[in-house]
Structure formats: structure tokens, C-alpha cells
Design a protein around this motif. Structure first.
Motif: not given
Length: 380
Positions: A129-143, A160-164, A185-194
Motif C-alpha cells: 500500500s506504500r509502494l510507488k508506481r512504478p515500483g518493485e516488491a520482494a518478499f519471503i513468504v510461506a506456502a 492483474d496489477s503488476a507487470s511482472e 521468494l516472491l517478486i512483483a514489479r509494477f510498471g505502466a501496465k498490469g
């Protein structure tokens, strides 16, 4: 090394970064070492842990509880960040009313049971919720984040909201050498398009190198993001296409689990068959003749397989003589006599073992369900 692997997976260089739950600062330190971060904000509730975090002019640390939305808002205000990272706490916790309201505001489909909700999901949503667009997120998550049907709408929104989107399975003993816990390891990149391009993969070895990847369709990724699941689907379909194969259900098999736990049988001083009693390589087992009608019994001709246990989920045995009670960690499989030998030989084969390992569910102790086992391909 995992912190360095996460940091090295990012494409963002410079800008303001945020980590909610910075702990001892390993991830913070790895990001500063590999990226030209302008400003890194870390939030950590535990004073002991936050005191261990590295000091740097580019680092701003707050001692605060991420689960207190008003306190977090007073610290961060409306600040937005170019990159958000985290190794959020796994498991569930009972949340305050304010936290529950915040969770629903961030994710209306959140599942809250008697005030209990997933912590990793909460931390991720608060970070995103505090990430700019464009922006990038990376988390270590449980199953559950990548597998749980109840979180399919979260995966849908993310895709649907991320580009990658990249989701890489970590080695099972990444966090505890004695216990197998599945994490990602979950990575999401947010660009101009979803409408993200989704890649699922697997990391292995001490340097967490990518060993396998595949691109997933939107529908497949929403269903599950883990590579192992999609590999299992391919394997299962290949087996079902073999000539002369059917399923245990079509064969007319019956499956049941044992009546009591191992500890209960031991307390009653009754002989019983448990997962530790399986022959190491599969084979015959013989019992005495002490029948007990109040318990499920394994008799001559019955096939026994492990129901639960990461290290023994592929164990198999066939009863050649006598009868004995068996524990709830074991399944008894009864098939027509004409198919008994072929079924047991198949289940003891390397393909049969691999099928059960891949079909097993759970992020810690793996387990098989009756419905999944009934769908197991076997020789007709």
C-alpha cells in the motif's frame, strides 16, 4: 545468503526503500550492499532486534508495531517508496479491531477467523500500500500465499496489477536444518501496465541459484504459483495417458486411515503399525492374529501407505500374514485381488513414490488426502 539473493533479484537501484519487520537487519544490510539505496526505512517492534540493525546515514529505523495501523501512519504518514522488501513473520495471530479493519481496507477478501489472520499477508499488504508506481516488491513468504485456494483473489489482484511476477521455491530446509518448511521468494514489479508476465521457478544450493523456471498463464498462476504443483500436473497427465492405466477409484479401491494415534496405542499397550514400521524399501510385513473389532485392522492382502510425514510419505508395505491395528498416520488400501500385485508393485516403484511425494500437501509435514490418493494412476 538468502538476503543477498533477494537483494540481487531486484532491478530497482536508488530511491527510497521500506522494510516492515526489519528484524536483525540482514535484509537491510544486503540491500544496502548491492543497491544504491538513497534512503532505507526499517520498522521493527522488538527493541532487541532493532538494536542489532546496522547504522548508516541512509538508514532510518523506527521501533513500532506494524500491526498498529495508527502508530504506523503517524510514523510514515503518506510517504511512498520505490521498493518494498520483507521477510514477514509466518503464521497467524489474533489481531486488534483496528488491525482487522485495516486488513479489510487493504484486502476486502481477507479471511479472519475469530480475530485471527495471516501475519505475512498483513505485512505484505501494508508494504504494498506504500509502494510507488512504478515500483518493485520482494518478499519471503510461506506456502499459503502461493498455494492456498482462500488466497486466490490476492494472487489475482497481484497479477492483474503488476507487470511482472516471479515466484521461486526455496530449498525446504532454508530456515531450519532439522525441519522441512516450504517457503518462497516472491517478486512483483509494477510498471505502466498490469497483466503480469508470471514466472514460477526453483532455487537450489547454498547460493540459491535458479535451477528451473516456466512461464504460467494468468489462470494457472491465480490457482497456484508454485512450480512443483504445475510439474505434478504434467506428471499426472503423462501417467494417465499410459496404456492400461486407471485410477484407484476406478479400480474400486477403498481407503481408510487408522483409528488411533501412535501415543494412544502405546498408552493402551497395544501392538500397532506406524510410519516408523514401514520397510525402508517397501515389501512384505507379517503380523499376529490378535483382532480387535473396535479398531481398523490391516489384514493379509491389504496395502499400507504412509498418510503423513515428509520423510516417509512414499513408504509402502503389503500385509502377507495376520492382522494388526494401524495408526491414523497410515492409510489402508484395499483393491480387488486380481489387481493387488500390480497395484503394490506400481506404488513401490520410483514413479509411484514420486507421484505421492508430489501429490502431498502441506508446507511442513507433508500429507496425502483420500481424494488425492483415489485419483492416483495405477495399472488396470
Amino acid at each position: 545468503m538468502l538476503a543477498a539473493r533477494l537483494a540481487g533479484s531486484l532491478q530497482t537501484d536508488a530511491g527510497d526503500w521500506l522494510e516492515l519487520g526489519s528484524g536483525s537487519g540482514r535484509l537491510l544490510e544486503a540491500c544496502l550492499a548491492s543497491r544504491s539505496v538513497d534512503h532505507f526505512v526499517g520498522v521493527e517492534y522488538d527493541q532487541r532486534l532493532s538494536a542489532l540493525s546496522p547504522c548508516s546515514p541512509t538508514v532510518e529505523l523506527f521501533q513500532a508495531d506494524v500491526l498498529q495501523p495508527q502508530a504506523l501512519q503517524s510514523l510514515l504518514g503518506d510517504r511512498r517508496f520505490s521498493c518494498v522488501v520483507g521477510n514477514p513473520p509466518f503464521g497467524v495471530e489474533q489481531l486488534s479491531t483496528a488491525s482487522i479493519e485495516r486488513l479489510y481496507a487493504l484486502y476486502p477478501d481477507a479471511r479472519v477467523v475469530n480475530g485471527w489472520a495471516r501475519l505475512d499477508l498483513y505485512f505484505m499488504l501494508e508494504s504494498l500500500s506504500r509502494l510507488k508506481r512504478p515500483g518493485e516488491a520482494a518478499f519471503i513468504v510461506a506456502a499459503p500465499i502461493v498455494q492456498d485456494p482462500a488466497l486466490a483473489s490476492f494472487r489475482e489482484t497481484l497479477i492483474d496489477s503488476a507487470s511482472e511476477v516471479e515466484c521461486h521455491e526455496l530449498p525446504h530446509k532454508t530456515f531450519d536444518k532439522r525441519t522441512e518448511v516450504q517457503s518462497f521468494l516472491l517478486i512483483a514489479r509494477f510498471g505502466a501496465k498490469g497483466g503480469a508476465r508470471v514466472v514460477s521457478g526453483r532455487l537450489a544450493g547454498p547460493k540459491f541459484q535458479i535451477t528451473q523456471t516456466r512461464q504460467l498463464t494468468r489462470e494457472a498462476a491465480i490457482h497456484r504459483l508454485d512450480l512443483a504443483h504445475h510439474e505434478f500436473i504434467d506428471f499426472n497427465q503423462a501417467l494417465n495417458r499410459r496404456n492400461g492405466f486407471t485410477t484407484l477409484a476406478q479400480l474400486g479401491a477403498s481407503i481408510c486411515r487408522g483409528s488411533r494415534s501412535r501415543h494412544e496405542f502405546e498408552a493402551m499397550e497395544l501392538e500397532h503399525f506406524h510410519t516408523t514400521d514401514f520397510p525402508q524399501v517397501g515389501g512384505d510385513v507379517s503380523f499376529g492374529r490378535g483382532a480387535r473389532r473396535e479398531f481398523q485392522m490391516a489384514n493379509a492382502g491389504h496395502i499400507l501407505v504412509s498418510r503423513v510425514g515428509s520423510r516417509c510419505i512414499d513408504r509402502t508395505a503389503i500385509v502377507v500374514k495376520g492382522q494388526r491395528a494401524f495408526t491414523e498416520a497410515v492409510y489402508r488400501i484395499v483393491v480387488p485381488e486380481s489387481a493387488r500385485t500390480a497395484t503394490f508393485d506400481w506404488m513401490s516403484s520410483e514413479d509411484g513414490k514420486a507421484w505421492r511425494r508430489q501429490a502431498a500437501l502441506g508446507s511442513c509435514a507433508k500429507h496425502l488426502t483420500v481424494s488425492s490418493l483415489m485419483a492416483m494412476p495405477v495399472p488396470a
